[in-house]
Scaffold this motif. Structure first.
Motif, PDB file in Angstrom:
ATOM      1  N   VAL A  73      -4.015   5.777  11.400  1.00  0.00           N
ATOM      2  CA  VAL A  73      -3.577   7.252  11.940  1.00  0.00           C
ATOM      3  C   VAL A  73      -2.341   7.497  11.666  1.00  0.00           C
ATOM      4  N   PRO A  74      -2.524   8.465  10.951  1.00  0.00           N
ATOM      5  CA  PRO A  74      -1.011   9.170  11.691  1.00  0.00           C
ATOM      6  C   PRO A  74      -0.971   9.401  12.721  1.00  0.00           C
ATOM      7  N   PRO A  75       0.583   9.635  12.945  1.00  0.00           N
ATOM      8  CA  PRO A  75       1.432  10.566  14.428  1.00  0.00           C
ATOM      9  C   PRO A  75       0.265  11.873  14.375  1.00  0.00           C
ATOM     10  N   SER A  76       0.146  12.557  15.536  1.00  0.00           N
ATOM     11  CA  SER A  76      -0.461  14.068  15.554  1.00  0.00           C
ATOM     12  C   SER A  76       0.566  14.774  15.222  1.00  0.00           C
ATOM     13  N   SER A  77       1.930  14.229  15.649  1.00  0.00           N
ATOM     14  CA  SER A  77       3.071  15.297  15.535  1.00  0.00           C
ATOM     15  C   SER A  77       3.724  15.909  14.333  1.00  0.00           C
ATOM     16  N   LEU A  78       1.866  14.964  12.960  1.00  0.00           N
ATOM     17  CA  LEU A  78       3.141  14.887  11.690  1.00  0.00           C
ATOM     18  C   LEU A  78       2.856  16.536  11.589  1.00  0.00           C
ATOM     19  N   GLN A 119      -8.063  -4.516  21.264  1.00  0.00           N
ATOM     20  CA  GLN A 119      -9.119  -4.045  21.456  1.00  0.00           C
ATOM     21  C   GLN A 119      -8.786  -2.754  22.071  1.00  0.00           C
ATOM     22  N   TRP A 120      -7.754  -2.505  21.259  1.00  0.00           N
ATOM     23  CA  TRP A 120      -7.986  -0.855  20.964  1.00  0.00           C
ATOM     24  C   TRP A 120      -8.970  -0.899  19.885  1.00  0.00           C
ATOM     25  N   ALA A 121      -8.800  -0.937  18.668  1.00  0.00           N
ATOM     26  CA  ALA A 121      -9.169  -1.439  17.508  1.00  0.00           C
ATOM     27  C   ALA A 121     -10.459  -1.336  17.683  1.00  0.00           C
ATOM     28  N   SER A 122     -11.126  -2.484  18.118  1.00  0.00           N
ATOM     29  CA  SER A 122     -12.480  -2.234  18.379  1.00  0.00           C
ATOM     30  C   SER A 122     -13.286  -1.269  19.423  1.00  0.00           C
ATOM     31  N   GLU A 123     -12.662  -0.984  19.851  1.00  0.00           N
ATOM     32  CA  GLU A 123     -13.309   0.216  20.941  1.00  0.00           C
ATOM     33  C   GLU A 123     -13.321   1.665  20.817  1.00  0.00           C
ATOM     34  N   ALA A 124     -12.644   1.845  19.334  1.00  0.00           N
ATOM     35  CA  ALA A 124     -12.088   3.605  19.297  1.00  0.00           C
ATOM     36  C   ALA A 124     -13.491   3.576  18.559  1.00  0.00           C
ATOM     37  N   LYS A 125     -13.632   5.092  19.055  1.00  0.00           N
ATOM     38  CA  LYS A 125     -14.403   6.246  18.675  1.00  0.00           C
ATOM     39  C   LYS A 125     -14.402   6.462  17.708  1.00  0.00           C
ATOM     40  N   PRO A 126     -15.470   6.152  16.975  1.00  0.00           N
ATOM     41  CA  PRO A 126     -15.665   6.567  15.414  1.00  0.00           C
ATOM     42  C   PRO A 126     -15.445   8.568  15.899  1.00  0.00           C
ATOM     43  N   THR A 127     -13.835   7.973  13.997  1.00  0.00           N
ATOM     44  CA  THR A 127     -13.655   9.670  13.845  1.00  0.00           C
ATOM     45  C   THR A 127     -15.189  10.411  13.187  1.00  0.00           C
ATOM     46  N   SER A 128     -14.440  11.291  12.284  1.00  0.00           N
ATOM     47  CA  SER A 128     -14.868  12.268  11.196  1.00  0.00           C
ATOM     48  C   SER A 128     -15.082  11.371   9.866  1.00  0.00           C
ATOM     49  N   THR A 129     -13.912  10.636   9.936  1.00  0.00           N
ATOM     50  CA  THR A 129     -14.148   9.693   8.378  1.00  0.00           C
ATOM     51  C   THR A 129     -14.650   9.115   8.781  1.00  0.00           C
ATOM     52  N   LYS A 130     -15.872   9.027   7.053  1.00  0.00           N
ATOM     53  CA  LYS A 130     -16.766   8.396   6.541  1.00  0.00           C
ATOM     54  C   LYS A 130     -16.585   7.592   5.547  1.00  0.00           C
ATOM     55  N   VAL A 131     -17.307   6.540   5.286  1.00  0.00           N
ATOM     56  CA  VAL A 131     -16.944   5.556   3.747  1.00  0.00           C
ATOM     57  C   VAL A 131     -18.211   4.741   3.549  1.00  0.00           C
ATOM     58  N   LEU A 149       0.820  -1.008   0.201  1.00  0.00           N
ATOM     59  CA  LEU A 149       0.009   0.189  -0.065  1.00  0.00           C
ATOM     60  C   LEU A 149       1.127   1.341  -0.158  1.00  0.00           C
ATOM     61  N   LYS A 150       0.125   1.859  -1.043  1.00  0.00           N
ATOM     62  CA  LYS A 150       1.896   3.433  -0.854  1.00  0.00           C
ATOM     63  C   LYS A 150       0.600   4.637  -0.423  1.00  0.00           C
ATOM     64  N   GLY A 151       0.538   5.701  -0.085  1.00  0.00           N
ATOM     65  CA  GLY A 151      -0.435   6.387   1.098  1.00  0.00           C
ATOM     66  C   GLY A 151       0.460   7.479   1.222  1.00  0.00           C
ATOM     67  N   THR A 152      -0.337   8.810   1.180  1.00  0.00           N
ATOM     68  CA  THR A 152      -0.004   9.862   1.354  1.00  0.00           C
ATOM     69  C   THR A 152       0.037  10.305   2.800  1.00  0.00           C
ATOM     70  N   ALA A 153       0.356  10.442   3.920  1.00  0.00           N
ATOM     71  CA  ALA A 153       0.003  10.746   5.084  1.00  0.00           C
ATOM     72  C   ALA A 153      -0.640  12.493   5.739  1.00  0.00           C
ATOM     73  N   GLN A 154      -1.440  12.691   6.063  1.00  0.00           N
ATOM     74  CA  GLN A 154      -1.436  13.565   6.385  1.00  0.00           C
ATOM     75  C   GLN A 154      -1.755  14.338   7.768  1.00  0.00           C
ATOM     76  N   PRO A 155      -1.226  15.738   7.243  1.00  0.00           N
ATOM     77  CA  PRO A 155      -1.435  16.153   9.116  1.00  0.00           C
ATOM     78  C   PRO A 155      -2.785  16.815   9.999  1.00  0.00           C
ATOM     79  N   THR A 214      -8.488  14.188  11.686  1.00  0.00           N
ATOM     80  CA  THR A 214      -7.771  13.407  12.848  1.00  0.00           C
ATOM     81  C   THR A 214      -6.421  12.766  11.532  1.00  0.00           C
ATOM     82  N   GLY A 215      -6.530  12.735  10.249  1.00  0.00           N
ATOM     83  CA  GLY A 215      -6.062  12.364   9.197  1.00  0.00           C
ATOM     84  C   GLY A 215      -5.839  11.104   9.179  1.00  0.00           C
ATOM     85  N   VAL A 216      -6.981  10.405   9.888  1.00  0.00           N
ATOM     86  CA  VAL A 216      -7.249   9.013   9.427  1.00  0.00           C
ATOM     87  C   VAL A 216      -8.204   8.830   7.640  1.00  0.00           C
ATOM     88  N   GLN A 217      -7.228   8.042   7.635  1.00  0.00           N
ATOM     89  CA  GLN A 217      -7.405   7.214   6.412  1.00  0.00           C
ATOM     90  C   GLN A 217      -8.013   5.549   6.229  1.00  0.00           C
TER      91      GLN A 217
END
Length: 263
Positions: free
Chosen positions: A205-210, A251-263, A125-131, A137-140
């Motif tokens: 989920v890219p780092p918040s420091s990006l 467990q973290w992934a299954s319990e994570a709250k939804p973000t603004s990203t919609k698919v 997978l090739k991608g470009t992470a956005q700050p 949150t920059g979630v892809q």
């Protein structure tokens, strides 16, 4: 990266991994709200993520037959939508949901949503992470189609990045992070993930420091699950630690709250 600021320039979304449509809502839309329009083209059919970075902003995208192909409605935070587009010319209308706000700047990010094919040889997978910013949150999200099932390890080049892979029912089948550089882990120390044939969704989920758009790669590498540091089938201390870590991440992934990203 394409930074679209002039109305005379029509970007081709197929020619860049990341494009940004920017402007001001200096016009008036059909509903009387402050609005603006942007035109872009697509030369190769594909799936694209559109993210509006502004609150209380509406986006409507139409093709050259004046048919609506996708809409976005942001409220208190940034919002996005995904659309599969064929070759042609498209028009995006960006309008303000709050008519009393006056003229406002806006930006609309466009990224290609990759559909990755996984074979017995693995996949990349090739991608470009956005700050992250402006409430996003920059979630892809990317689609993985596993043609040949098997056991795989995963390497992501972007440090301090969390990711999770879910099947079509939303069950997390793999999750990890790259807080520890790959160079500090041998191939046999990496967690192994078993993937059955089918379609999966990868959330990155890219780092918040990006601080700026950063290209990254993620490789799925085939792995014999019976291999261990000692060459035996018994679980080693390292394997036990990695297995427990993988369980916590799932467990973290299954319990994570939804973000603004919609698919």
């Amino acid at each position: 990266m394409s930074d679209v600021t002039a109305a005379t320039y029509v970007p081709n979304l197929s020619s860049s991994a990341f494009s940004q449509l920017k402007g001001q809502t200096t016009k008036v839309g059909a509903d009387g709200a402050n609005a603006d329009t942007q035109t872009f083209t697509v030369s190769k059919a594909g799936e694209f993520n559109f993210k509006v970075n502004n609150t209380f902003t509406n986006v409507e995208i139409r093709n050259d037959r004046n048919e609506v192909v996708t809409t976005i409605r942001s409220k208190e935070s940034a919002s996005d939508a995904t659309a599969r587009l064929g070759p042609g010319t498209y028009t995006a209308t960006i309008s303000q949901a709050n008519r009393a706000a006056g003229v406002r700047d806006y930006s609309l990010d466009v990224t290609e949503r990759q559909n990755v094919l996984v074979t017995g040889a693995g996949a990349t997978l090739k991608g470009t992470a956005q700050p992250p910013g402006n409430g996003d949150t920059g979630v892809q999200k990317h689609t993985f189609n596993v043609l040949q099932g098997g056991n795989f390890t995963a390497n992501i080049s972007l440090p301090n990045t969390r990711w999770a892979m879910m099947d079509k029912d939303g069950k997390v089948v793999a999750a990890s992070d790259s807080g520890k550089p790959d160079s500090q882990q041998t191939f046999l120390q990496k967690p192994t993930y078993k993937l059955e044939p089918g379609q999966y969704t990868m959330v990155v989920v890219p780092p918040s420091s990006l601080k700026s758009p950063t290209d990254f790669m993620m490789n799925l590498v085939p792995r014999n699950a019976d291999l261990s540091e000692s060459g035996a089938n018994q679980e080693s201390a390292i394997s036990k630690t990695l297995r427990e870590r993988q369980t916590r991440l799932r467990q973290w992934a299954s319990e994570a709250k939804p973000t603004s990203t919609k698919v």
